[in-house]
Design a protein around this motif. Structure first.
Motif, PDB file in Angstrom:
ATOM      1  N   VAL A  33      40.017  39.013  32.934  1.00 42.89           N
ATOM      2  CA  VAL A  33      39.351  38.146  34.048  1.00 42.89           C
ATOM      3  C   VAL A  33      37.880  38.612  33.535  1.00 42.89           C
ATOM      4  N   LEU A 231      40.912  34.023  33.081  1.00 42.02           N
ATOM      5  CA  LEU A 231      40.560  33.661  34.423  1.00 42.02           C
ATOM      6  C   LEU A 231      38.905  33.871  34.567  1.00 42.02           C
ATOM      7  N   SER A 459      36.756  27.940  39.692  1.00 40.81           N
ATOM      8  CA  SER A 459      37.510  28.926  38.753  1.00 40.81           C
ATOM      9  C   SER A 459      37.894  28.357  37.534  1.00 40.81           C
ATOM     10  N   VAL A 461      41.166  28.853  35.304  1.00 40.80           N
ATOM     11  CA  VAL A 461      42.678  29.495  35.430  1.00 40.80           C
ATOM     12  C   VAL A 461      43.640  28.955  34.349  1.00 40.80           C
ATOM     13  N   TRP A 468      48.132  31.591  41.170  1.00 43.98           N
ATOM     14  CA  TRP A 468      46.726  31.553  41.658  1.00 43.98           C
ATOM     15  C   TRP A 468      46.616  30.427  42.739  1.00 43.98           C
ATOM     16  N   LEU A 481      47.816  36.973  41.018  1.00 46.88           N
ATOM     17  CA  LEU A 481      47.813  36.087  39.794  1.00 46.88           C
ATOM     18  C   LEU A 481      49.219  35.405  39.339  1.00 46.88           C
TER      19      LEU A 481
END
Length: 486
Positions: A33, A231, A459, A461, A468, A481
């Motif tokens: 992340v 992410l 975001s 993803v 998410w 997640l």
């Protein structure tokens, strides 16, 4: 496009062609992340506002009494259950079994101490202005806490779910979960905190762990494009144009437009900005639709302080100029400026404080064009520099008009400030709703805050993060997640 962004992407070999979602990382690897901001590090919320990356780390490693789930709804944190009594003036929380990273149990006394510090007069916690309703926080038993309020507040749990009210001993790396953190040469490794209800807290599988980095947007996007992360969190309007050059696959790109403020706050009511009609002229000059389209076609422009009725007694107050066409607005604004300049010969310059980033430059171009059109010379300055108008770009921590009027009232007159405080001190919910409506109307008439749009958050993803979810808070907890780890 910012001329410094493209070389970063080209240098990493990431600017040629869109990467499809099939190019994502293997499903049995740690979840990587990137949180846009500074370095993800331990910080004390009572010492000042948290950086976006610090908020992500705090939310992952130092839960509060409650926390948000992936949909932005309240779920248990340190409190396994709670009740509300005394007509909404008392919240009683029963703590679950929880432990610090060194194995010591979390006690009610420790929780009370952290929450009292956050709510204390003089606290620099970003939520402190909205915690004045708390009368007392009491340890009733080693596992039961009572929060006593001066007046009912149905939205209190949403405040307690914010990272600013997380419970920790010495910082974000010394919280009770849902993850425990360990520093690495670069970034941090987050591992699920052991579950006291399980007998077999085995070593977590790699995919149950998280590698967390705090870094600027260009590097975060480059890492994602190189399939070195899963992410990217915390994207704002300021960095949005970088994505157009990076050509991220649409399946990986997600927008949030949460409740909040995106507009210009008057820093001091002096000079040209001392008059409400002059402040309204600045508001009338801005072509909001063109400004938002220039950054992102789906970005929603707004002309009101409140995004909806929320807990106000009335719908959002409309500005007097709201029914005018853009041409009519600008004609009236230009006349206002001309009248001022006849009485005050010489240049009229307004300093506008904005963040860095290519998206902010696009916003600046439209603001500058609007100012020049009506006879004002604009000057762009940094977000923390001395300014006449300063951009507020903030997501509301809870769904109350009180937050909007309080946050927008930077340099509003004393009479307006009194209305804002009256909403805080109202004896019951009906009176509070009426005071919020009055404050909204007064702030709108005063033009001490100039609405432009809803906040924009984005975001990136990976498809492997199947749990998410978009939500109205633009808050995406790291323990929600993957469906396998829920």
């Amino acid at each position: 496009m910012n001329r410094f962004v493209l070389p970063v992407l080209l240098g990493l070999g990431l600017a040629t062609g869109a990467c499809g979602p099939e190019g994502q990382r293997k499903d049995d690897a740690p979840v990587v992340v990137s949180a846009i901001g500074g370095e993800a590090k331990a910080a004390d919320p009572s010492a000042g506002p948290l950086d976006p990356a610090e908020r992500v780390l705090m939310g992952a490693t130092a839960q509060g009494l409650v926390r948000f789930d992936g949909a932005g709804q309240i779920e248990p944190g340190l409190a396994e259950r709670w009740i509300v009594i005394d007509d909404g003036r008392s919240y009683i929380f029963r703590l679950r079994e929880a432990y610090w990273p060194d194995g010591a149990p979390v006690t009610a006394a420790q929780v009370v101490r952290v929450l009292r510090r956050a709510a204390a007069p003089g606290s620099r916690n970003a939520l402190a202005p909205f915690l004045a309703v708390i009368d007392e926080i009491v340890e009733m038993t080693p596992t039961v806490i009572e929060v006593r309020l001066k007046r009912p507040r149905p939205d209190l749990l949403k405040l307690f779910a914010q990272p600013e009210l997380a419970v920790f001993r010495t910082g974000a790396l010394d919280g009770s979960g849902p993850f425990f953190a360990r520093k690495l040469p670069r970034g941090l490794l987050l591992s699920p905190a052991p579950d006291p209800q399980r007998q077999d807290n085995a070593t977590p599988a790699p995919e149950e762990t998280v590698r967390l980095f705090g870094e600027r947007a260009a590097l975060a996007i480059a890492r994602f494009k190189a399939t070195e992360s899963d992410l990217v969190l915390g994207g704002t309007f300021a960095d949005w144009p970088i994505l157009a050059q990076a050509q991220v696959a649409p399946a990986n790109l997600h927008l949030d437009q949460p409740f909040g403020l995106f507009g210009l706050a008057v820093v001091a009511q002096q000079g040209f900005l001392a008059d409400a009609g002059n402040r309204a002229a600045i508001a009338m000059a801005i072509d909001r639709a063109a400004l938002t389209r220039a950054v992102q076609p789906d970005w929603t422009p707004v002309e009101t302080l409140l995004p909806g009725k929320l807990d106000s007694a009335a719908p959002p107050a409309q500005p007097d100029w709201g029914t005018l066409s853009l041409d009519a607005r600008r004609e009236a604004a230009e006349a206002r400026v001309a009248a001022w300049r006849r009485e005050h010969p010489g240049p009229l310059t307004l300093r506008i404080a904005l963040p860095a980033g290519p998206g902010a430059t696009l916003v600046w171009a439209h603001l500058a064009e609007a100012m020049l059109r009506i006879g004002v010379t604009p000057q762009r300055v940094g977000l923390d520099a001395a300014a006449d108008l300063r951009l507020i770009d903030a997501v509301a921590p809870y769904d109350s008009g009180r937050w909007f009027v309080q946050t927008a009232c930077i340099a509003c007159p004393e009479a307006v400030k009194a209305l804002v405080l009256a909403g805080r001190d109202a004896p019951d919910l009906a009176a509070r709703a009426q005071r919020i409506a009055e404050a909204d109307a007064a702030l709108t008439a005063d033009s001490s805050y100039i609405p432009i749009a809803q906040p924009l958050r984005w975001s990136l993803v990976a498809l492997r993060l199947d749990a998410w979810q978009r939500n109205s808070r633009a808050w995406h907890p790291l323990n929600h997640l993957r469906n396998e780890t829920e």
